[in-house]
Design a protein around this motif. Structure first.
Motif, PDB file in Angstrom:
ATOM      1  N   ILE A   1       5.919  10.074  -0.317  1.00  0.00           N
ATOM      2  CA  ILE A   1       6.187   9.151  -1.421  1.00  0.00           C
ATOM      3  C   ILE A   1       6.390   9.907  -2.725  1.00  0.00           C
ATOM      4  CG2 ILE A   1       5.178   7.285  -2.793  1.00  0.00           C
ATOM      5  CD1 ILE A   1       3.814   6.288  -0.259  1.00  0.00           C
ATOM      6  N   ALA A   2       5.588  10.976  -2.936  1.00  0.00           N
ATOM      7  CA  ALA A   2       5.674  11.724  -4.189  1.00  0.00           C
ATOM      8  C   ALA A   2       7.015  12.407  -4.364  1.00  0.00           C
ATOM      9  CB  ALA A   2       4.540  12.756  -4.257  1.00  0.00           C
ATOM     10  N   LEU A   3       7.755  12.658  -3.268  1.00  0.00           N
ATOM     11  CA  LEU A   3       9.072  13.289  -3.382  1.00  0.00           C
ATOM     12  C   LEU A   3      10.060  12.407  -4.127  1.00  0.00           C
ATOM     13  CD1 LEU A   3       9.378  14.797   0.222  1.00  0.00           C
ATOM     14  CD2 LEU A   3       8.755  15.987  -1.890  1.00  0.00           C
ATOM     15  N   SER A   4       9.818  11.122  -4.142  1.00  0.00           N
ATOM     16  CA  SER A   4      10.711  10.196  -4.850  1.00  0.00           C
ATOM     17  C   SER A   4      10.368  10.069  -6.328  1.00  0.00           C
ATOM     18  CB  SER A   4      10.654   8.809  -4.194  1.00  0.00           C
ATOM     19  OG  SER A   4      10.996   8.875  -2.821  1.00  0.00           O
ATOM     20  N   PHE A   5       9.291  10.750  -6.766  1.00  0.00           N
ATOM     21  CA  PHE A   5       8.848  10.644  -8.156  1.00  0.00           C
ATOM     22  C   PHE A   5       8.693  12.044  -8.730  1.00  0.00           C
ATOM     23  CE2 PHE A   5       7.452   6.894  -5.908  1.00  0.00           C
ATOM     24  CZ  PHE A   5       7.778   5.856  -6.769  1.00  0.00           C
ATOM     25  N   PRO A   6       9.742  12.602  -9.313  1.00  0.00           N
ATOM     26  CA  PRO A   6       9.652  13.958  -9.893  1.00  0.00           C
ATOM     27  C   PRO A   6       8.560  14.034 -10.951  1.00  0.00           C
ATOM     28  CG  PRO A   6      11.922  13.214  -9.777  1.00  0.00           C
ATOM     29  CD  PRO A   6      11.083  12.023  -9.457  1.00  0.00           C
ATOM     30  N   GLY A   7       7.738  15.064 -10.831  1.00  0.00           N
ATOM     31  CA  GLY A   7       6.648  15.245 -11.781  1.00  0.00           C
ATOM     32  C   GLY A   7       5.390  14.482 -11.443  1.00  0.00           C
ATOM     33  N   ARG A   8       5.355  13.788 -10.294  1.00  0.00           N
ATOM     34  CA  ARG A   8       4.171  13.038  -9.885  1.00  0.00           C
ATOM     35  C   ARG A   8       3.592  13.673  -8.624  1.00  0.00           C
ATOM     36  NH1 ARG A   8       3.048   9.679 -14.239  1.00  0.00           N
ATOM     37  NH2 ARG A   8       4.887   8.436 -14.786  1.00  0.00           N
ATOM     38  N   THR A   9       2.281  13.871  -8.600  1.00  0.00           N
ATOM     39  CA  THR A   9       1.614  14.419  -7.432  1.00  0.00           C
ATOM     40  C   THR A   9       1.248  13.303  -6.463  1.00  0.00           C
ATOM     41  OG1 THR A   9      -0.573  14.243  -8.434  1.00  0.00           O
ATOM     42  CG2 THR A   9       0.654  16.284  -8.828  1.00  0.00           C
ATOM     43  N   PRO A  10       0.949  13.640  -5.196  1.00  0.00           N
ATOM     44  CA  PRO A  10       0.479  12.601  -4.264  1.00  0.00           C
ATOM     45  C   PRO A  10      -0.756  11.869  -4.756  1.00  0.00           C
ATOM     46  CG  PRO A  10       1.091  14.590  -3.079  1.00  0.00           C
ATOM     47  CD  PRO A  10       1.160  14.933  -4.528  1.00  0.00           C
ATOM     48  N   SER A  11      -1.662  12.603  -5.398  1.00  0.00           N
ATOM     49  CA  SER A  11      -2.874  11.964  -5.916  1.00  0.00           C
ATOM     50  C   SER A  11      -2.537  10.983  -7.026  1.00  0.00           C
ATOM     51  CB  SER A  11      -3.848  13.026  -6.421  1.00  0.00           C
ATOM     52  OG  SER A  11      -4.998  12.436  -6.989  1.00  0.00           O
ATOM     53  N   ALA A  12      -1.562  11.341  -7.892  1.00  0.00           N
ATOM     54  CA  ALA A  12      -1.170  10.437  -8.973  1.00  0.00           C
ATOM     55  C   ALA A  12      -0.544   9.166  -8.415  1.00  0.00           C
ATOM     56  CB  ALA A  12      -0.207  11.152  -9.913  1.00  0.00           C
ATOM     57  N   CYS A  13       0.275   9.301  -7.387  1.00  0.00           N
ATOM     58  CA  CYS A  13       0.894   8.120  -6.773  1.00  0.00           C
ATOM     59  C   CYS A  13      -0.157   7.220  -6.134  1.00  0.00           C
ATOM     60  CB  CYS A  13       1.928   8.555  -5.743  1.00  0.00           C
ATOM     61  SG  CYS A  13       3.352   9.452  -6.437  1.00  0.00           S
ATOM     62  N   SER A  14      -1.106   7.847  -5.428  1.00  0.00           N
ATOM     63  CA  SER A  14      -2.150   7.057  -4.786  1.00  0.00           C
ATOM     64  C   SER A  14      -3.016   6.340  -5.804  1.00  0.00           C
ATOM     65  CB  SER A  14      -3.008   7.965  -3.904  1.00  0.00           C
ATOM     66  OG  SER A  14      -4.116   7.266  -3.389  1.00  0.00           O
ATOM     67  N   SER A  15      -3.387   7.046  -6.892  1.00  0.00           N
ATOM     68  CA  SER A  15      -4.220   6.422  -7.916  1.00  0.00           C
ATOM     69  C   SER A  15      -3.484   5.288  -8.614  1.00  0.00           C
ATOM     70  CB  SER A  15      -4.653   7.481  -8.930  1.00  0.00           C
ATOM     71  OG  SER A  15      -5.410   8.486  -8.312  1.00  0.00           O
ATOM     72  N   ARG A  16      -2.180   5.487  -8.869  1.00  0.00           N
ATOM     73  CA  ARG A  16      -1.419   4.421  -9.520  1.00  0.00           C
ATOM     74  C   ARG A  16      -1.324   3.191  -8.621  1.00  0.00           C
ATOM     75  NH1 ARG A  16      -0.494   2.114 -14.205  1.00  0.00           N
ATOM     76  NH2 ARG A  16       1.472   0.921 -14.212  1.00  0.00           N
ATOM     77  N   PHE A  17      -1.093   3.409  -7.344  1.00  0.00           N
ATOM     78  CA  PHE A  17      -1.019   2.277  -6.425  1.00  0.00           C
ATOM     79  C   PHE A  17      -2.366   1.558  -6.328  1.00  0.00           C
ATOM     80  CE2 PHE A  17      -1.019   0.257  -2.237  1.00  0.00           C
ATOM     81  CZ  PHE A  17       0.165  -0.459  -2.299  1.00  0.00           C
ATOM     82  N   ALA A  18      -3.458   2.319  -6.414  1.00  0.00           N
ATOM     83  CA  ALA A  18      -4.784   1.693  -6.388  1.00  0.00           C
ATOM     84  C   ALA A  18      -4.989   0.819  -7.607  1.00  0.00           C
ATOM     85  CB  ALA A  18      -5.860   2.784  -6.313  1.00  0.00           C
ATOM     86  N   ARG A  19      -4.490   1.257  -8.762  1.00  0.00           N
ATOM     87  CA  ARG A  19      -4.618   0.445  -9.967  1.00  0.00           C
ATOM     88  C   ARG A  19      -3.778  -0.833  -9.885  1.00  0.00           C
ATOM     89  NH1 ARG A  19      -5.284   5.692 -11.719  1.00  0.00           N
ATOM     90  NH2 ARG A  19      -6.828   6.027 -13.369  1.00  0.00           N
ATOM     91  N   LEU A  20      -2.622  -0.739  -9.217  1.00  0.00           N
ATOM     92  CA  LEU A  20      -1.736  -1.897  -9.128  1.00  0.00           C
ATOM     93  C   LEU A  20      -2.218  -2.942  -8.131  1.00  0.00           C
ATOM     94  CD1 LEU A  20       1.742  -0.096  -9.188  1.00  0.00           C
ATOM     95  CD2 LEU A  20       0.650  -1.343 -11.064  1.00  0.00           C
ATOM     96  N   THR A  21      -2.821  -2.505  -7.052  1.00  0.00           N
ATOM     97  CA  THR A  21      -3.103  -3.434  -5.948  1.00  0.00           C
ATOM     98  C   THR A  21      -4.566  -3.470  -5.534  1.00  0.00           C
ATOM     99  OG1 THR A  21      -2.643  -1.703  -4.318  1.00  0.00           O
ATOM    100  CG2 THR A  21      -0.784  -3.052  -5.048  1.00  0.00           C
ATOM    101  N   ASN A  22      -5.440  -2.677  -6.214  1.00  0.00           N
ATOM    102  CA  ASN A  22      -6.837  -2.587  -5.779  1.00  0.00           C
ATOM    103  C   ASN A  22      -6.931  -2.127  -4.334  1.00  0.00           C
ATOM    104  OD1 ASN A  22      -7.988  -3.382  -8.213  1.00  0.00           O
ATOM    105  ND2 ASN A  22      -7.768  -5.545  -7.692  1.00  0.00           N
ATOM    106  N   ASP A  23      -6.174  -1.054  -4.033  1.00  0.00           N
ATOM    107  CA  ASP A  23      -6.176  -0.494  -2.688  1.00  0.00           C
ATOM    108  C   ASP A  23      -7.582  -0.043  -2.341  1.00  0.00           C
ATOM    109  OD1 ASP A  23      -5.485   0.531  -0.278  1.00  0.00           O
ATOM    110  OD2 ASP A  23      -4.421   2.276  -1.046  1.00  0.00           O
ATOM    111  N   PRO A  24      -8.171  -0.485  -1.223  1.00  0.00           N
ATOM    112  CA  PRO A  24      -9.565  -0.141  -0.911  1.00  0.00           C
ATOM    113  C   PRO A  24      -9.758   1.307  -0.534  1.00  0.00           C
ATOM    114  CG  PRO A  24      -8.576  -1.330   0.909  1.00  0.00           C
ATOM    115  CD  PRO A  24      -7.587  -1.379  -0.206  1.00  0.00           C
ATOM    116  N   LYS A  25      -8.705   2.093  -0.302  1.00  0.00           N
ATOM    117  CA  LYS A  25      -8.868   3.479   0.116  1.00  0.00           C
ATOM    118  C   LYS A  25      -8.016   4.415  -0.740  1.00  0.00           C
ATOM    119  CE  LYS A  25      -9.899   2.470   4.949  1.00  0.00           C
ATOM    120  NZ  LYS A  25      -9.496   2.700   6.349  1.00  0.00           N
ATOM    121  N   PRO A  26      -8.335   4.525  -2.036  1.00  0.00           N
ATOM    122  CA  PRO A  26      -7.588   5.464  -2.854  1.00  0.00           C
ATOM    123  C   PRO A  26      -8.066   6.880  -2.609  1.00  0.00           C
ATOM    124  CG  PRO A  26      -9.296   4.453  -4.154  1.00  0.00           C
ATOM    125  CD  PRO A  26      -9.364   3.826  -2.784  1.00  0.00           C
TER     126      PRO A  26
END
Length: 302
Positions: free
Chosen positions: A54-79
């Motif tokens: 997923i991070a390959l589609s977002f230049p300058g974003r790490t996998p951890s940043a993508c996961s944390s952002r998705f957790a903030r958007l959806t309250n993902d139970p496993k960030p």
């Protein structure tokens, strides 16, 4: 032929590594746009939890940043467990309410009421800010009285002791009790302590651990072995001469120091009176402060 194969393998390995897409090792601190949020949701549906993909589609974003952002958007139970989200006042109040209802069952609370928080996060936040009984600052006399009454009168758990105190949490109660009862005493020795040191020294000479324990038993005050040794060898040893130093002794001490250095095991044999290594060390420090040793060194060199 072997050289050709080796070169071919090297070129193939280089092309394979070069063709592999790179993922940034760090993330730029910039706000997420609405377009990025929409792309992130779509990528999450398409690729699942493959955050590196997923991070390959977002230049300058790490996998951890993508996961944390998705957790903030959806309250993902496993960030990804990294930088935690800031606690809100509503979450803190909910934590207080659920702890009052269920106690400190952090795993149960995390799974049932705080899906975006780990059990350790709940426990740490409760200790630092959530516990309403946690009071900061100096202990009041009435708080110390309630603490000792709860510990000495009943065999209670740490949580039960904190409930008896009422204004402190379990960690604060344990730390306060440990400081009062187990930490070493500071300040001058009393006559009772001096007598206990001398009596214990007669039974077990220079056994400083035993001497310190005997002092604690007799006086009820904890002294460490180093304190007992320092007190005896400087002040209680009957061989130590405590009269003021004479000019002759100072001259002998400076000559011995210039010749032997800071060998405190050798210098005492040159002095006419037994001073003990602690008093000799103190006298050398005083003479250095006065510049006596340096002045005699300069005279000897001239």
């Amino acid at each position: 032929m072997f050289l050709f194969i080796k070169q071919s393998l090297t070129q193939f390995r280089f092309l394979t590594v070069s063709a592999r897409p790179s993922v940034p090792g760090y993330s730029f601190r910039k706000s997420w746009s609405n377009e990025e949020d929409l792309m992130l949701r779509e990528a999450r549906v398409k690729y699942g939890r493959s955050w590196r993909v997923i991070a390959l589609s977002f230049p300058g974003r790490t996998p951890s940043a993508c996961s944390s952002r998705f957790a903030r958007l959806t309250n993902d139970p496993k960030p990804i467990h990294g930088r935690s989200l800031a606690w809100t006042e509503e979450e803190t109040n909910l934590l207080r309410e659920k702890v009052a209802e269920y106690g400190s069952r952090w795993k149960f609370l995390a799974s049932s009421h705080f899906p975006n928080r780990a059990p350790t996060q709940l426990a740490n936040h409760w200790t630092v800010k959530g516990n309403p009984r946690r009071r900061l600052g100096t202990w009041l006399p009435e708080e110390e009285t309630r603490l000792f009454d709860a510990i000495q009168n009943d065999k209670l758990t740490s949580q039960a002791v904190a409930q008896r105190v009422g204004t402190r949490n379990a960690w604060q109660c344990w730390y306060k009790y440990h400081n009062i009862t187990q930490s070493k005493k500071k300040g001058p020795f009393t006559h009772e302590e001096d007598k206990a040191i001398l009596d214990a020294f007669k039974l077990h000479p220079r056994a400083w651990r035993f001497i310190a324990s005997e002092v604690s038993k007799v006086t009820g005050v904890k002294r460490v072995p180093g304190q007992c040794r320092y007190r005896y060898e400087r002040d209680l040893d009957p061989r130590v001469v405590k009269v003021p130093w004479t000019a002759e002794e100072d001259k002998i001490l400076v000559d011995a120091y210039n010749h032997h250095g800071s060998r405190l095991s050798t210098i005492p044999q040159f002095l006419p009176n037994y001073r003990g290594w602690l008093r000799i060390q103190e006298r050398i420090r005083i003479l250095k402060g006065r510049g006596v040793i340096e002045s005699l060194n300069s005279e000897d060199e001239s």
